[in-house]
Design a protein around this motif. Structure first.
Motif: not given
Length: 1014
Positions: A773-775, A779, A796, A810, A812, A825
């Motif tokens: 899951e990406s914040s 991303l 990614v 960000g 993950l 990231c």
């Protein structure tokens, strides 16, 4: 009847040909400057006057006639031509005169040829009186009863021999036909074209090779194949039947000079016929840099022991303590040369026993006394002035210090300069010091010693070899060239190029090396695959030039105090930037290309292909796969991955494939002809626990006997639990500590690095489902969910249309097996953008905290430069031209390259220059380049600082092992576009890459991929 040594060598080594500007195809041709252009023969490439479609004279069935009064080597080579014609046409020529005949002979030695000249039937203008020059021409009605003859005439016996073998080459006989089982194409018609032809006079007077470091491969195979040596107690010696094959290939390659094998071998004793066989073939014998006065060092070692020697001395190899005995030993060597009547070039000077410095110290007066005593012996034994006997003084390793401190050999002596054992010349002749005896070159395609042995497969990059040989030629080095070729077999391509170039340097510019490789491939594998095979050979040379295969388990770094640190349990390549994956993949692809060519070849050519190309490509590609599996296994073991044991099995399977390839070479190729040859270990280097303190450099061996390879470092196996366990490894992490929460390398819209990734791996045997899951919405991952059995790689990316400007963060979150791991990231996007991209950015653009530039991609050239295609570890190099320099000492006169770069932030940057690892070969201290930004003052750098190419210290070994010289300068810059300027302060500098570190450059072996250029 053998040729008189005094007659052949009467001119001494001083008679070195000078290059002139004549010649076919724009070739600068030595030796024909005094000839009348209207009557001189046409200079051709080898065999270029042979046709398979028609011509002035048919060679099919024509007898090959030679006078019995000619040199034995000429009589013998005529028989070789008959055999070669039979191989090609299926018809064995006779040896007696006929209406159509091939006439072979030496001007001034052959009544047959001299009769034609006297009768006005044969014009030898431009050939008579030259050194090793031949003539090929068709003559009408040369003799009563002969309607037409093809005449091969030589200026001297070797000129005739070379002329005959040139015909053999032209009809399709490879010089390596015996050594590599190369079959010729069968022809129903073979003709000679009309005209008068020659291959000119060689630029380098003496051209040859040194068989060395021959255990275990050649040393195992040769006595088994040809029979043991004949010296009592030394069955491993090489006998005259072995050397006959060496002499033949040497002459077919237009070489004339040999240093015989020395590892426990004594040429004169191992077979009393060895010197006679050399004389009969017409080969000039020498001895290596450590073996003066025509005596191999093993002749002393065999008979000097227990405080005694055969000359009444103490048995010490010491001129200070045992001078009378050593002089007697030397005298016997020169007397043997005179009594047996063989041609020789006498080595002067003295080194320690076993390729070391002289035990008596390095005093100049002592060495001067030694050389003077040696020349007195030469005069006394030959009955002639010393200058009439060719002599060399080889400035190998520590011997060069005598020269640097002012000692000079007498003017008639050829001073042989050397490389540093790794293909980088240490010294060129000074234009201010011309010598009557001229200069020579000792060069290496094989080496045992400091850094690490390399002796398994050919590792020469012809582009690098060309650069060094061209420099030697440009600086006037034409007296004697000799290459250390190890076992000879396995180094065929560089050996042939070395001798080809020595014959006519002007013919082979670097831009013609592809043509040379196609010619080599066509001669050995046929025209149908020549182009593709040549491309494989060129790619192989460049990939091998990155690092010797023996060094694939050594990482070299610098400590905080600047000391060189070796780690023989690490890959030199980085896991970051997928470097280890990428280099292994390139070798894997080269292996596939070579295999595709092999499948197209006829059965008769399969052995030749395997011996000359197939084995070295497949075995090296397999070794890279082995090392990738091995070091990945060690990484995985530290992370507790379920795939750990799989990688161990992969490495072990690769070891078995290595053994299988060697077994095919030894047992299947040519019906087992090469049994025992492919026995050189190449994997277990550095294994101190197994074979002792020399392991960091010496081949795996005990009691001087090579050991079979094992995996080193050893792979690890782990106990994998039943229960699933989540592991996450972020791209860019170099060790097991990177398994867990981490941070990916920065993202940039201008990045060229391989796409960032995370690996989701299992620490247990039970599969589990994962989710990423990406914040932040910008991303993006390519596989956000799935199932992990062993591991899954998730790439990614950043959606730049949704990413904010500037620097953004960000994260993950990777979940699975009841656990979660967060990976940070960062995205970096320049904010000021126009309709075609970012405003103000030009040239090479910073991304990820660095800029990488391949030197050939310059924006401006000031002065003369030359692109050297393929010389670098990753591509071309650039060198200021000509290599002899001529520019001044001020920055205003230095040639320079300019590169436009865009940097995203202000501050201090470090610029790394990757240069070919050259030595200060021009007599002045150091070897310098300079760097600057914009109009700043250039900062000069000596790339040889701290390195000693004579003592072979650790700094030098790092440069040569890594095959690159990395130096750095620091600069303070503003954000924006700049001009980076690279200046060649000294000639012979070759720049490959420039790397600007603005804070994000992480260690890699080759450097990252080149930056994006706007």
């Amino acid at each position: 009847m053998s040729v008189s040594r005094r007659t052949v060598l009467g001119a001494g080594a001083a008679a070195v040909p000078v290059l002139s500007s004549g010649g076919a195809r724009g070739v600068a041709e030595p030796g024909l400057r005094d000839a009348d252009p209207e009557s001189a023969p046409r200079i051709t490439d080898p065999g270029a006057y042979i046709s398979f479609t028609g011509g002035a004279f048919s060679l099919v069935g024509a007898p090959v006639v030679v006078s019995a009064d000619d040199h034995p080597g000429v009589v013998r080579v005529a028989a070789d031509l008959r055999a070669d014609l039979e191989r090609v046409t299926g018809i064995r020529p006779g040896a007696t005169i006929a209406p159509l005949a091939v006439l072979v002979g030496t001007i001034g030695r052959s009544p047959l040829i001299d009769g034609l000249v006297a009768a006005g039937r044969l014009d030898v203008t431009g050939v008579r009186g030259k050194w090793e020059t031949s003539l090929q021409t068709v003559v009408e009605h040369p003799l009563p009863g002969v309607a037409k003859a093809f005449v091969i005439a030589g200026s001297d016996p070797r000129g005739t021999i070379f002329g005959v073998y040139d015909v053999s080459y032209g009809i399709g006989i490879s010089p390596w036909y015996w050594w590599d089982d190369v079959p010729p194409a069968r022809r129903t018609g073979v003709w000679v074209l009309p005209g008068r032809f020659t291959q000119g006079t060689p630029a380098v007077r003496y051209r040859g090779f040194f068989i060395n470091d021959e255990n275990p491969a050649l040393g195992t195979w040769a006595p088994a194949h040809f029979g043991p040596g004949k010296a009592p107690g030394y069955p491993g010696g090489f006998n005259a039947d072995f050397y006959a094959r060496v002499f033949e290939v040497l002459l077919r390659l237009k070489g004339n000079y040999l240093w015989p094998a020395v590892w426990g071998r004594a040429f004169a004793e191992d077979d009393p016929e060895n010197h006679r066989r050399a004389a009969d073939y017409g080969v000039v014998m020498g001895t290596s840099h450590e073996a003066p006065m025509m005596r191999g060092i093993e002749e002393w070692n065999r008979h000097a022991a227990g405080g005694r020697d055969p000359y009444g001395g103490t048995g010490e190899w010491s001129y200070l303590r045992n001078a009378e005995a050593i002089r007697a030993y030397w005298r016997a060597g020169v007397r043997r040369m005179v009594d047996e009547g063989f041609e020789g070039v006498v080595t002067l000077g003295m080194r320690g026993n076993g390729d070391t410095g002289l035990p008596d110290g390095d005093g100049i007066e002592l060495m001067r006394e030694i050389i003077a005593a040696q020349r007195r012996i030469i005069e006394e034994e030959t009955g002639r002035p010393a200058a009439e006997t060719p002599q060399v003084w080889t400035l190998y390793k520590e011997v060069q210090r005598y020269w640097d401190r002012g000692l000079r050999a007498p003017d008639d002596v050829t001073v042989v300069l050397t490389d540093d054992n790794w293909g980088n010349i240490r010294k060129h002749p000074s234009p201010a010091e011309p010598r009557g005896g001229g200069y020579g070159l000792y060069y290496h395609f094989d080496y045992v010693g400091a850094g690490r042995n390399y002796k398994w497969v050919d590792t020469a990059n012809l582009r690098n070899v060309w650069d060094q040989l061209h420099q030697a030629h440009a600086y006037g080095n034409h007296g004697l060239w000799v290459a250390n070729v190890g076992d000879l077999k396995g180094n065929e391509l560089p050996t042939e190029f070395f001798l080809t170039y020595a014959w006519n340097p002007g013919r082979w510019d670097i831009d013609r090396l592809g043509e040379w490789e196609r010619r080599y491939a066509r001669q050995n594998f046929g025209a149908e695959v020549a182009g593709e095979a040549a491309e494989v050979l060129a790619a192989y040379g460049q990939l091998q030039a990155r690092r010797k295969p023996e060094l694939l388990n050594r990482r070299i770094t610098l400590s905080d105090t600047g000391q060189v640190v070796y780690d023989d349990r690490q890959t030199p390549f980085s896991f970051g930037h997928r470097e280890l994956e990428r280099v292994t993949g390139e070798w894997r692809e080269l292996g596939r290309r070579a295999a595709r060519i092999a499948r197209r070849l006829p059965e008769a050519t399969q052995d030749a292909w395997f011996e000359l190309v197939g084995y070295e490509v497949a075995a090296t590609a397999n070794l890279y796969a082995l090392r990738e599996a091995e070091f990945t296994n060690l990484l995985y073991a530290g992370q507790g991955r379920a795939a750990t044991n799989d990688r161990a099995a992969d490495a072990e399977q690769a070891l078995l494939r290595d053994f299988a390839l060697a077994d095919r070479f030894n047992s299947e190729v040519a019906g087992g002809k090469w049994r025992g040859f492919q026995t050189q270990p190449h994997i277990d280097y550095g294994d101190v626990d197994r074979y002792g303190p020399n392991a960091p450099w010496q081949q795996p061996e005990k009691d001087n006997v090579a050991l079979p390879d094992v995996l080193f470092p050893a792979v690890r196996r782990i106990e994998v639990p039943e229960a699933a366990g989540l592991g996450v490894w972020a791209d860019g992490a170099e060790d097991a500590e990177g398994a867990g929460a981490g941070e990916l390398p920065p993202f940039s819209p201008y990045q060229t690095r391989p796409q960032q990734f995370v690996e989701v791996f299992n620490r247990g045997r039970t599969p589990f489902d994962y989710r990423v899951e990406s914040s932040v919405p910008w991303l993006v991952v390519d596989r956000p969910r799935g199932r992990v059995e062993r591991q899954v790689r998730v790439e990614v990316r950043v959606d730049w249309s949704r990413a904010p400007g500037g620097r953004s963060s960000g994260a993950l979150t990777v979940s699975g097996a009841g656990e979660s791991v967060t990976v940070r990231c960062v995205a970096e996007q320049p904010t000021a953008r126009g309709p075609r991209g970012p405003r103000g950015l030009r040239g090479f653009v910073e991304a990820g905290g660095y800029v990488v530039i391949d030197a050939e991609h310059h924006d401006r050239v000031v002065g003369r430069w030359r692109r050297l295609a393929g010389i670098g570890r990753t591509g071309a190099g650039m060198t200021a031209w000509p290599v002899t320099g001529g520019w001044g000492d001020s920055a205003a006169s230095w040639p320079r390259l300019e590169y436009e770069v865009s940097l995203l932030s202000a501050g201090e940057v470090t610029v790394w220059a990757y240069l070919s690892p050259r030595n200060p070969s021009l007599g002045s201290p150091g070897l310098h380049y300079a760097l600057s930004f914009d109009d700043d003052e250039p900062r000069s750098v000596d790339i040889t600082a701290g390195a000693d190419d004579g003592l072979l210290n650790a700094v030098w070994a790092r440069n040569t092992s890594d095959n690159v010289n990395r130096t750095a300068t620091r600069h303070t810059v503003t954000a924006g576009t700049h001009r980076l300027k690279f200046w060649s302060v000294d000639p012979t500098v070759v720049v490959q890459r420039l790397l600007i570190d603005t804070g994000g450059l992480t260690p890699t072996y080759l450097g990252p991929l080149e930056s994006r250029r706007l």
